[in-house]
Motif scaffolding. Structure first.
Motif, PDB file in Angstrom:
ATOM      1  N   GLN A  95     -55.814  26.109  43.812  1.00  0.00           N
ATOM      2  CA  GLN A  95     -56.880  25.387  43.200  1.00  0.00           C
ATOM      3  C   GLN A  95     -57.932  25.806  43.097  1.00  0.00           C
ATOM      4  OE1 GLN A  95     -56.475  22.528  41.884  1.00  0.00           O
ATOM      5  NE2 GLN A  95     -54.568  21.510  42.390  1.00  0.00           N
ATOM      6  N   TRP A 624     -65.362  26.274  48.394  1.00  0.00           N
ATOM      7  CA  TRP A 624     -64.375  25.136  48.576  1.00  0.00           C
ATOM      8  C   TRP A 624     -63.438  25.650  49.773  1.00  0.00           C
ATOM      9  CZ3 TRP A 624     -62.298  24.475  42.950  1.00  0.00           C
ATOM     10  CH2 TRP A 624     -63.416  23.860  42.114  1.00  0.00           C
TER      11      TRP A 624
ATOM     12  N   ALA B  46     -58.089  20.112  45.222  1.00  0.00           N
ATOM     13  CA  ALA B  46     -57.603  19.506  43.672  1.00  0.00           C
ATOM     14  C   ALA B  46     -58.699  18.475  43.503  1.00  0.00           C
ATOM     15  CB  ALA B  46     -56.442  18.904  43.810  1.00  0.00           C
ATOM     16  N   TYR B  48     -61.760  18.273  44.748  1.00  0.00           N
ATOM     17  CA  TYR B  48     -62.964  18.924  44.418  1.00  0.00           C
ATOM     18  C   TYR B  48     -63.084  19.572  43.134  1.00  0.00           C
ATOM     19  CZ  TYR B  48     -65.074  19.246  49.285  1.00  0.00           C
ATOM     20  OH  TYR B  48     -65.610  19.061  50.549  1.00  0.00           O
ATOM     21  N   ALA B  49     -62.078  20.067  42.695  1.00  0.00           N
ATOM     22  CA  ALA B  49     -62.064  20.745  41.502  1.00  0.00           C
ATOM     23  C   ALA B  49     -62.160  19.873  40.218  1.00  0.00           C
ATOM     24  CB  ALA B  49     -60.771  21.630  41.340  1.00  0.00           C
ATOM     25  N   GLU B  50     -61.424  18.717  40.385  1.00  0.00           N
ATOM     26  CA  GLU B  50     -61.345  17.675  39.414  1.00  0.00           C
ATOM     27  C   GLU B  50     -62.803  16.675  39.231  1.00  0.00           C
ATOM     28  OE1 GLU B  50     -59.163  17.087  37.074  1.00  0.00           O
ATOM     29  OE2 GLU B  50     -59.685  15.290  36.211  1.00  0.00           O
ATOM     30  N   TYR B 121     -72.778   5.090  38.842  1.00  0.00           N
ATOM     31  CA  TYR B 121     -73.569   6.071  39.481  1.00  0.00           C
ATOM     32  C   TYR B 121     -75.052   5.636  39.006  1.00  0.00           C
ATOM     33  CZ  TYR B 121     -69.415   8.683  40.515  1.00  0.00           C
ATOM     34  OH  TYR B 121     -68.199   9.128  40.692  1.00  0.00           O
ATOM     35  N   ASP B 153     -71.282  26.759  38.395  1.00  0.00           N
ATOM     36  CA  ASP B 153     -71.245  25.508  37.581  1.00  0.00           C
ATOM     37  C   ASP B 153     -70.630  25.307  36.407  1.00  0.00           C
ATOM     38  OD1 ASP B 153     -73.073  27.542  36.576  1.00  0.00           O
ATOM     39  OD2 ASP B 153     -74.747  26.110  36.114  1.00  0.00           O
ATOM     40  N   GLU B 154     -70.342  26.600  35.881  1.00  0.00           N
ATOM     41  CA  GLU B 154     -69.628  26.624  34.614  1.00  0.00           C
ATOM     42  C   GLU B 154     -67.999  26.136  34.750  1.00  0.00           C
ATOM     43  OE1 GLU B 154     -69.470  30.433  32.589  1.00  0.00           O
ATOM     44  OE2 GLU B 154     -71.560  30.584  32.959  1.00  0.00           O
ATOM     45  N   GLN B 155     -67.787  25.913  35.946  1.00  0.00           N
ATOM     46  CA  GLN B 155     -66.332  25.446  36.356  1.00  0.00           C
ATOM     47  C   GLN B 155     -66.453  23.799  36.350  1.00  0.00           C
ATOM     48  OE1 GLN B 155     -64.808  24.288  39.642  1.00  0.00           O
ATOM     49  NE2 GLN B 155     -62.978  23.972  38.594  1.00  0.00           N
ATOM     50  N   LEU B 156     -67.547  23.137  36.581  1.00  0.00           N
ATOM     51  CA  LEU B 156     -67.674  21.667  36.390  1.00  0.00           C
ATOM     52  C   LEU B 156     -66.975  20.856  35.285  1.00  0.00           C
ATOM     53  CD1 LEU B 156     -71.670  21.480  37.255  1.00  0.00           C
ATOM     54  CD2 LEU B 156     -69.711  21.020  38.895  1.00  0.00           C
ATOM     55  N   ASN B 157     -66.420  19.919  35.799  1.00  0.00           N
ATOM     56  CA  ASN B 157     -65.459  19.084  34.675  1.00  0.00           C
ATOM     57  C   ASN B 157     -66.306  18.232  33.887  1.00  0.00           C
ATOM     58  OD1 ASN B 157     -63.770  17.612  33.426  1.00  0.00           O
ATOM     59  ND2 ASN B 157     -62.573  16.927  35.288  1.00  0.00           N
ATOM     60  N   PRO B 158     -66.461  18.564  32.683  1.00  0.00           N
ATOM     61  CA  PRO B 158     -67.135  17.856  31.653  1.00  0.00           C
ATOM     62  C   PRO B 158     -67.079  16.390  31.464  1.00  0.00           C
ATOM     63  CG  PRO B 158     -66.012  19.257  30.445  1.00  0.00           C
ATOM     64  CD  PRO B 158     -65.735  19.503  31.924  1.00  0.00           C
ATOM     65  N   ASP B 159     -65.696  16.127  32.117  1.00  0.00           N
ATOM     66  CA  ASP B 159     -65.149  14.580  32.049  1.00  0.00           C
ATOM     67  C   ASP B 159     -65.882  13.880  33.025  1.00  0.00           C
ATOM     68  OD1 ASP B 159     -63.746  15.159  29.777  1.00  0.00           O
ATOM     69  OD2 ASP B 159     -61.873  15.577  30.887  1.00  0.00           O
ATOM     70  N   ARG B 177     -58.867  10.352  34.146  1.00  0.00           N
ATOM     71  CA  ARG B 177     -57.574  10.678  33.549  1.00  0.00           C
ATOM     72  C   ARG B 177     -56.800   9.168  33.341  1.00  0.00           C
ATOM     73  NH1 ARG B 177     -54.677  15.468  36.858  1.00  0.00           N
ATOM     74  NH2 ARG B 177     -56.538  16.929  36.869  1.00  0.00           N
ATOM     75  N   TYR B 180     -58.158   8.521  29.744  1.00  0.00           N
ATOM     76  CA  TYR B 180     -57.743   9.271  28.569  1.00  0.00           C
ATOM     77  C   TYR B 180     -56.196   8.923  28.483  1.00  0.00           C
ATOM     78  CZ  TYR B 180     -60.602  13.193  27.914  1.00  0.00           C
ATOM     79  OH  TYR B 180     -61.520  14.198  27.432  1.00  0.00           O
ATOM     80  N   ALA B 200     -55.650  14.010  40.203  1.00  0.00           N
ATOM     81  CA  ALA B 200     -55.536  15.249  40.712  1.00  0.00           C
ATOM     82  C   ALA B 200     -54.889  15.861  41.876  1.00  0.00           C
ATOM     83  CB  ALA B 200     -57.138  16.065  40.767  1.00  0.00           C
TER      84      ALA B 200
END
Ligand SMILES: Nc1nc2c(c(=O)[nH]1)N[C@H]1C(S)=C(S)[C@@H](COP(=O)(O)OP(=O)(O)OC[C@H]3O[C@@H](n4cnc5c(=O)[nH]c(N)nc54)[C@H](O)[C@@H]3O)O[C@H]1N2
Ligand code: SF4
Ligand code: SF4
Ligand code: SF4
Ligand code: SF4
Ligand code: SF4
Lengths: 769, 259, 449
Positions: A95, A624, B46, B48-50, B121, B153-159, B177, B180, B200
């Motif tokens: 991940q 992370w 997961a 964190y990433a999402e 928020y 920051d490029e990994q930030l999820n735009p959703d 999700r 969607y 996620a």
């Protein structure tokens, strides 16, 4: 096909052409445009994710993954649902892969050493200069007739990149391509090879077993193939209604897997193998073994009666007998061994003992047992080379035989014991080049740094091992275009070959032929992507299994990229090999494993283990993973020393206090974590922290137990024996602090985690049906 | 007179109506089989990433400001050698009678049609009431402006919104999700299929401990699992009526007949 | 001996002169204190708060799950302090208690200023104070409305109503005195008091209506004040959190509020009579009566406190037990807890003795002690409940940061500053009502017969 589906698993045909992935000297950073494609392909809709299937290279398990890409950036990784190893799932490290891709401490372009070696002072150079420097160095070696002075160190790769590097090194004239990784299961492979003649790691079919005994193998965190085996674990527990498999864990320090076990057997360190043999003894002695050589087994195992083993292992005789009975009578059952067990000085013996146990219980080659993996001839991966190991490199450097060291994604300076004195020996190496994305400890020593693509930007493939009872090939394709001025690893070697060929032509026109043959068409392709495709074209032409369903290669290739790899459906299980007495007789343990240090001065056994998420330290540069509470201790951003509370009380150590762990080889300081799941005569320290380099998140976080380990190696397999020393523990005056997320270890009777006993569970099932 | 009381009563019912979602299409739930969960924490990363979850560093963790929307609680029982360890993933329990919701003065946290406890928020003024009232301690506060080091920051999820300083946040059941999938279902004029949505954490979980789905559909996987005899909910006695259902761990007394 | 003289003996004329003198004649010490308190407001409150708004709530010691801390403790403390002034004034007015007259004005002012101090803590405590107006109902295009189920919402209404009512109550009661001041001062003051006194001339009709309005407010304010602290207690009691979710909290808070408020009055009166040299108006009789009140409140408070602990202990759940154990037996909270028991339960018992009630030093020590104790009580409720919520895994200890401590001290400066300004701008002893107390023989122009 619906457009949505089409987008879901895009093949790379689109990326390679339309998105302009440039290789070699054409590589250029895409800049900071909002949508970094110059010409967005029709199917790329801004704001809608495109999923690319590729390979996870965070550890050696070889999980197939899919990467969600939006506006040219990797956003999220998930397991590839089609992939038989990952089964659509992922571990914490997988991940966190984008954190490597977008890590602020990535090396952004080629570097040349500017200061003294190891001073981490570099200057930026162009790829042209960097590659020329390396090519000239290699040509120089060749001219001087010392081609075998080139050593190439890489993790155990298994696909065509592996083949390319092997070819390159051999063609250059050096036999010294050495795969090295701290946790590369060398002992396990060796033990299986000598006891079962197995060339590839088998599939341990946890999913279908009903009684699993693990001797130290922590498959829930890092062992072998954590995602696949954890999936199996979940299925074993609650996968089929009413049937729940049992897990018994034999290890002196309760690992994450141990914590999930129904029974934890804290054998004395170094005696787990004896416990396995004692169980085998019971099975054979009671006549439960129905295989061949019954008499020979009986006499071989004679010495390992539960009575005798109980004396050294501190596992009661009755308990061993009960475990043996349960193991033999529950069908199917399975024993696995690894991690702690494998780290002892006689780790191979322990693992052989586990194989013996599986053999006498009839678990090899059956569903729910040890499922052999096919050795696929067309992948033609040579077997492991156990004769050479990391100490080979050290010795070569010492003797001056090592002239040029090329490392690729390998960081032996962090992952070998200080006592191996690799750092000092490498100082003597005339030239070191590192192909790496990060300024790790080894790269910091290099004269030339060639930054390679992150795996999400690169091409490769993998034939995963252990597989799942059938061949599994996974394709690694770029999900995003290269972010920095980096090169693919394969492209670097191809480019080197091109330059060496050029040097040769130059030399030839000068009238002498001294350079090796890089004329071979293997090396004369545009880039590694071409190389890969061509190799697969050959496989496709050769193997009917590949071409059967896909007559044209292009069709096959596109499916390969879309699915993320190739794996046949419903392949029949290989026949199980047998363990023969004559093969294992030499590996019968003489007693408990040996530990350095005298008991009086160093009263505690030291157990080291890979920290979940950091593995051999490679995860330490991910915020992370640093901030992910350790599953057992909940510690974040640092190391710790696990001490039994009773021991700590005796030593006057409180939780969080700094302690010194001193072995005959040195000492480290880390905070104490009072852990009831460890024997009072044992302390444990995780591996992974204590980097001297490796970026802002990793640097100076925690301590590296490698600093205090002896440099013992198994004579047969060449693997480092990590659990081989005793230590002393005392309070330390050094400053330091431990941050853990749990406030308390106790539940205070609040019934947050509710349980039912196995008996109740059985009753529930009966009533339900 | 009585009609006035009735009107007041109806009005109040508008403000707080447990079971509100029953009038609508879905009731999302997660079933956690803690007999499967091995505490590997893949779900945590997961999430964190999402969900663009910020990292707070060692000091931040020390200050108990870690942002894990889902955490694996670990409890140890017994003394060596009879040690028993238990894990449990805790995320927002999406309580139907959510204690957090009555606390919020500005409706920044409220109940939606799908039985979810939603966090807005933009509306939050940061009174901390919701977090104080939440019995499951799943709410996290933006104590500072947390910015990832570039280019992470490029990994930030735009959703998913990046939260600003001063607002409260928590597990949303990965509502993006859900959105969607609901949109897709609406386009095709059908209900969301069972298994179509995977938050996620659920998606990542190697052991298959987590299952997401619609409790209103009696044939869904979650409904099936929720009928298990191992079913329980954490702190049921608090009457918050959570939508996260746990299946009990099968566990002996740790001794397993110590012979 | 001057101080032994009862109010009845003060010459009628002197009252006006004395009270106006407190407003116009100012010593150096006053200015020093005023300056110090103003500086305190800026340095201890203003700057740290600005820093907090700019940087984030992270500069506090708050954390998961101890999301509430010293700010809310201060909030409740100041709301509590506010309770006696107006409430006492109203009760004593309705019961026609004579000793009320010389103290009620400053007590009411105390109410008003402590409500102000308290409300500011609401904003200090907010994560996004710049959006504070979202907590009040105002018409907006977005169709957003407020959650009237939220105890915080109740708070907003209760406290704003309470602040408004106490302000009006204070003002109405002051009108005749403002007119009296108007008639005695010159320059800018004259103009200000002319406006403030609303053209009061002292006609019968005016007196009639003033008395009517005043009585109305007195009656209105008593339930209001009781409801305010009940509502504040619901911020806690309506949660499920162990240590907060207590049905007894509403009366407990009201009693505690009156208790701390009365003690606050005692402290304040001691300073006032010395500072303004008005010993003849605020006499030992007042302290005698207030002392009795304190004893009664102390007993009621202690009783509820015991009940709270008892029911918690009797419930015998891990939640309640841990929360009590943490509060009563875990340092540093145990020190604070037992100090509170000493100051609020043990020490006030000395007030049973008439001699203690009538001497200033013990009265000051005891009243200050009670206020320290009451502050501790509020602090402990928050600081020991939230860190011991339901999930032991999440338990965490809350330690206030320097910013929080500084703002807390700053709030005392703010209160002092407001009060210091008040005594110079407002007649702090009611002229007209004090006169009602003066015996007929003394109601001559010169005073002496
Ligand atoms: N200063 C400044 N002025 C600008 C611009 C600028 O950038 N700066 N931009 C200009 C531009 S590009 C534009 S397009 C205009 C936009 O200007 P407007 O067209 O005024 O756009 P909105 O402010 O979105 O207002 C639309 C209204 O429609 C209502 N509405 C929403 N949905 C519906 C519906 O389904 N039916 C009906 N009947 N009403 C609905 C909304 O509540 C809202 O009141 O502004 C222009 N003016
Ligand atoms: S086990 Fe984890 S890190 Fe290793 S390949 Fe699979 S997902 Fe990647
Ligand atoms: S912190 Fe935000 S969401 Fe929570 S109660 Fe306050 S305003 Fe509402
Ligand atoms: S778990 Fe907490 S935050 Fe989630 S709905 Fe329930 S009370 Fe609210
Ligand atoms: S449902 Fe989504 S938001 Fe909630 S814990 Fe799982 S991943 Fe995080
Ligand atoms: S990913 Fe699954 S198994 Fe791992 S901790 Fe989370 S819920 Fe448990």
């Amino acid at each position: 096909m619906k457009r949505r589906d089409f987008i879901k698993y895009l093949g790379a045909g689109g990326i390679g052409t339309a998105m302009g992935i440039f290789f070699g000297k054409n590589t250029k950073p895409p800049g900071a445009k909002l949508i970094p494609y110059l010409v967005p392909p029709e199917e790329i809709v801004p704001g809608v994710g495109a999923w690319y299937s590729t390979l996870c290279a965070q550890c050696g398990a070889g999980c197939g993954i899919i990467v969600k890409v939006m506006a040219g950036r990797a956003k999220k990784i998930e397991g590839n649902p089609l992939h038989p190893v990952s089964r659509g799932r992922l571990c914490a490290m997988g991940q966190a892969a984008p954190q490597g891709l977008y890590n602020p401490d990535r090396i952004k372009g080629p570097l040349k050493r500017a200061g003294s070696r190891g001073s981490e002072s570099f200057m930026e150079v162009s790829w042209e200069e960097a590659l020329r420097t390396l090519a000239e160095n290699l040509a120089g070696l060749k001219v001087k007739g010392s081609a075998e002075g080139l050593y190439v160190l890489a993790p155990p790769l298994r696909g065509h990149l592996d083949a390319l590097i092997r070819d390159f090194t051999a063609t250059f004239g050096s036999p010294n391509y050495l795969p090295y990784d701290l946790f590369d299961n060398r002992n396990l492979a060796f033990a299986n090879a000598v006891s079962m003649g197995m060339e590839s790691l088998p599939h341990y079919d946890i999913e279908n077993t009903r009684y699993l005994v693990s001797f130290g193998a922590d498959f829930s965190s890092t062992w072998l193939s954590p995602v696949n085996l954890s999936y199996g674990y979940g299925q074993m527990r609650q996968g089929s209604p009413g049937v729940r498999g049992t897990l018994v864990q034999v290890e002196p320090r309760m690992s994450l897997t141990g914590a999930n076990a129904d029974e934890w057997v804290p054998a004395r360190p170094g005696t787990e193998g004896l416990v396995a043999l004692a169980m085998a003894h019971v099975i054979v002695a009671e006549g439960r073994y129905r295989g061949r050589e019954a008499r020979q087994w009986r006499s071989l195992l004679e010495a390992f009666s539960p009575v005798e083993v109980a004396k050294v292992s501190e596992v009661e005789e009755k308990r061993i007998e009960r475990l043996a009975h349960e193991f033999a009578s529950t069908r199917p059952s399975l024993a696995i061994g690894g991690d702690v067990l494998s780290g002892y000085t006689d780790g191979v013996s322990g693992l052989v003992a586990v194989n013996i146990l599986n053999h006498v219980a009839g678990n090899i080659g059956v569903k729910g047992g040890v499922v052999p993996n096919p050795v696929d001839p067309f992948f033609s991966a040579p077997g492991r080379d156990f004769t050479r190991s990391i100490s080979t490199v050290r010795d070569a450097a010492e003797s001056g035989a090592l002239k040029t060291l090329l490392t690729y994604n390998a960081n032996p300076l962090f992952t070998t014991p200080d006592n191996l004195r690799l750092r000092e020996s490498l100082d003597k190496v005339p030239f070191m080049a590192s192909l790496s994305s990060f300024m790790d400890e080894t790269t910091a020593m290099a004269d030339l740094v060639l930054p390679v693509h992150h795996f999400l930007e690169d091409w490769a493939d993998d034939f995963c091992s252990p597989s799942v009872g059938k061949p599994v090939a996974t394709i690694m394709q770029p999900a995003v275009s290269p972010k920095y001025n980096t090169m693919g690893a394969g492209d670097v070697f191809l480019e080197l070959a091109r330059r060496l060929r050029h040097e040769r032509e130059k030399a030839l026109s000068g009238g002498t032929e001294i350079l090796g043959e890089f004329m071979d068409e293997r090396f004369s392709v545009k880039d590694f992507q071409e190389h890969l495709k061509r190799s697969w074209r050959e496989l496709h032409a050769k193997d009917r299994r590949l071409s059967g369903g896909n007559p044209t290669f292009e069709g096959f290739w596109n499916r390969l990229l879309k699915d993320g790899g190739w794996w046949p459906e419903g392949a029949p299980m290989e026949k199980g090999p047998a363990v023969r007495v004559k093969d294992v007789a030499a590996y019968m343990p003489k007693g408990a494993s040996m530990f350095e240090g005298e008991e009086a001065k160093h009263p505690f056994y030291l157990m080291v283990y890979p920290q979940a998420g950091l593995l051999d330290g490679r995860g330490a540069n991910s915020p992370w993973l640093q901030e992910l509470p350790d599953p057992m201790t909940s510690v974040v951003w640092g190391s710790w020393v696990e001490i039994n509370p009773a021991t700590a009380m005796k030593l006057g150590i409180k939780e969080g206090e700094m302690v010194t762990v001193e072995s005959p080889y040195g000492k480290i300081d880390a905070p104490a974590y009072l852990y009831p799941g460890i024997r009072p005569d044992t302390v444990a320290v995780p591996i992974g922290q204590g980097h001297r380099s490796y970026g802002r998140y990793a640097k100076e976080t925690g301590a590296n137990p490698m600093d205090i380990l002896p440099s013992l190696q198994d004579k047969g397999s060449g693997a480092l024996s990590l659990n081989s020393t005793r230590v002393n523990v005392s309070r330390s005056p050094k400053p330091g602090w431990m941050v853990k997320i749990e406030a308390t270890k106790k539940e205070y009777g609040r019934e947050i985690v509710q349980t039912v006993t196995p008996e109740e569970f059985e009753r529930m099932n009966k009533e339900a049906t | 007179m009585s009609s006035i009381f009735k009107r007041i009563k109806d009005k109040l019912a508008d403000y707080r109506r447990p079971g509100y979602y029953k009038e609508f299409d879905y009731h999302w739930a997660i079933v956690v089989d803690i007999d499967r969960c091995n505490g590997c924490e893949a779900c945590v990363v997961a999430c964190y990433a999402e969900n663009n979850i910020p990292v707070v560093g060692k000091k931040g963790c020390d200050d108990a400001r870690i942002f894990n929307w889902i955490r694996i609680e670990k409890y140890i029982e017994g003394e060596y050698p009879d040690v028993r360890v238990k894990f449990i993933p805790i995320m927002c329990q999406q309580c139907d009678r959510a204690p957090c919701e009555i606390g919020c003065p500005v409706y920044a946290t409220y109940h939606n049609q799908d039985g979810l406890n939603v966090q807005v928020y933009n509306r939050c003024v940061g009174t901390f009431t919701c977090a104080t009232y939440c019995p499951y301690d799943v709410r996290r506060f933006n104590w500072f402006t947390y910015k990832p080091d570039k280019p992470l920051d490029e990994q930030l999820n735009p959703d998913v919104t990046v939260r600003e300083m001063g607002v409260m946040e928590k597990c949303t059941f990965c509502i993006q999700r859900i959105r969607y999938a609901k949109d897709a279902a609406k386009d095709e004029e059908r209900r969301v299929r069972d298994g179509e949505i995977k938050p996620a954490c659920v998606q990542s979980c190697p052991t298959g401990a987590l299952t997401f789905g619609d409790l209103k559909d009696p044939n869904s996987e979650v409904s099936r699992l929720a009928r298990s005899r191992r079913r329980y909910r954490v702190f049921e006695e608090l009457n918050a009526d959570p939508s996260v259902i746990y299946l009990k761990r099968v566990m002996g007394n740790g001794k397993r007949s110590h012979d | 001996m001057g101080s032994d003289r009862t109010i009845e003996q003060i010459p009628y004329e002197d009252v006006n002169a004395d009270v106006v003198r407190t407003m116009t004649e100012t010593g150096r010490l006053y200015y020093i204190f005023l300056f110090l308190s103003m500086a305190g407001v800026v340095v201890l409150w203003g700057l740290p708060w600005a820093y907090q708004i700019y940087t984030g709530q992270g500069v506090t010691g708050l954390q998961t799950p101890a999301f509430w801390g010293i700010y809310l403790a201060n909030f409740i403390f100041w709301i509590g302090i506010s309770h006696s002034g107006t409430l006492l004034s109203a009760i004593l007015f309705i019961t026609q208690t004579p000793w009320r007259r010389s103290i009620y004005r400053s007590a009411e002012a105390m109410t008003f200023f402590s409500v102000m101090t308290a409300s500011i803590f609401v904003f200090v405590h907010m994560g996004r104070p710049w959006n504070f107006y979202w907590t009040v109902p105002y018409p907006n295009q977005r169709g957003l409305w407020l959650n009237f189920m939220s105890p915080l919402m109740f708070d907003v209404f209760a406290i704003s109503t309470y602040a408004t009512s106490s302000m009006i109550f204070l003002y109405f009661g002051s009108i005749p005195d403002l007119a009296a001041v108007r008639d005695r001062v010159k320059g800018w003051r004259k103009e200000v008091y002319t406006v403030l006194s609303l053209g009061w001339r002292g006609t019968d009709a005016e007196w009639h209506w003033l008395t009517k309005a005043y009585t109305f407010f007195a009656v209105f304010i008593i339930p209001l004040a009781v409801s305010v602290h009940s509502i504040v207690s619901w911020d806690f009691a309506l949660s499920k959190v162990p240590g907060l979710s207590k049905t007894i909290f509403a009366p407990y808070f009201v009693v505690g509020a009156i208790y701390s408020g009365s003690a606050g009055i005692v402290t304040l009166m001691i300073f006032l009579r010395r500072g303004l040299k008005i010993e003849k108006y605020i006499t030992k009789t007042h302290f005698d009566k207030l002392g009795m009140l304190l004893v009664v409140m102390s007993l009621i408070w202690s009783y509820i406190n015991v009940v709270e602990v008892f029911t918690g202990w009797y419930a015998d759940t891990s939640f309640e037990t841990e929360s009590l154990r943490y509060r009563m037996f875990t340092p540093p909270f145990s020190y604070m807890y037992w100090l509170m028991i000493f100051t609020n339960t043990v020490m006030p018992l000395f007030l049973i003795f008439r001699k203690v009630r009538r001497s200033m030093a013990p009265a000051l020590i005891i009243s200050l002690g009670i206020n320290v104790g009451m502050w501790i009580e509020r602090y402990l409720i928050i600081a020991t409940s939230l860190p011991r919520k339901f999930h032991p895994y999440m338990w965490n200890d809350y330690i206030p940061s320097l910013v929080e401590i500084s703002i807390t001290l700053g709030s005392f400066c703010f209160f002092t500053m407001m009060f210091l300004m008040f005594v110079k701008l407002w007649p702090s002893v009611s002229i007209y009502e004090v006169k009602e107390d003066i015996g007929i023989p003394f109601r001559t122009k010169k005073g002496h017969h």
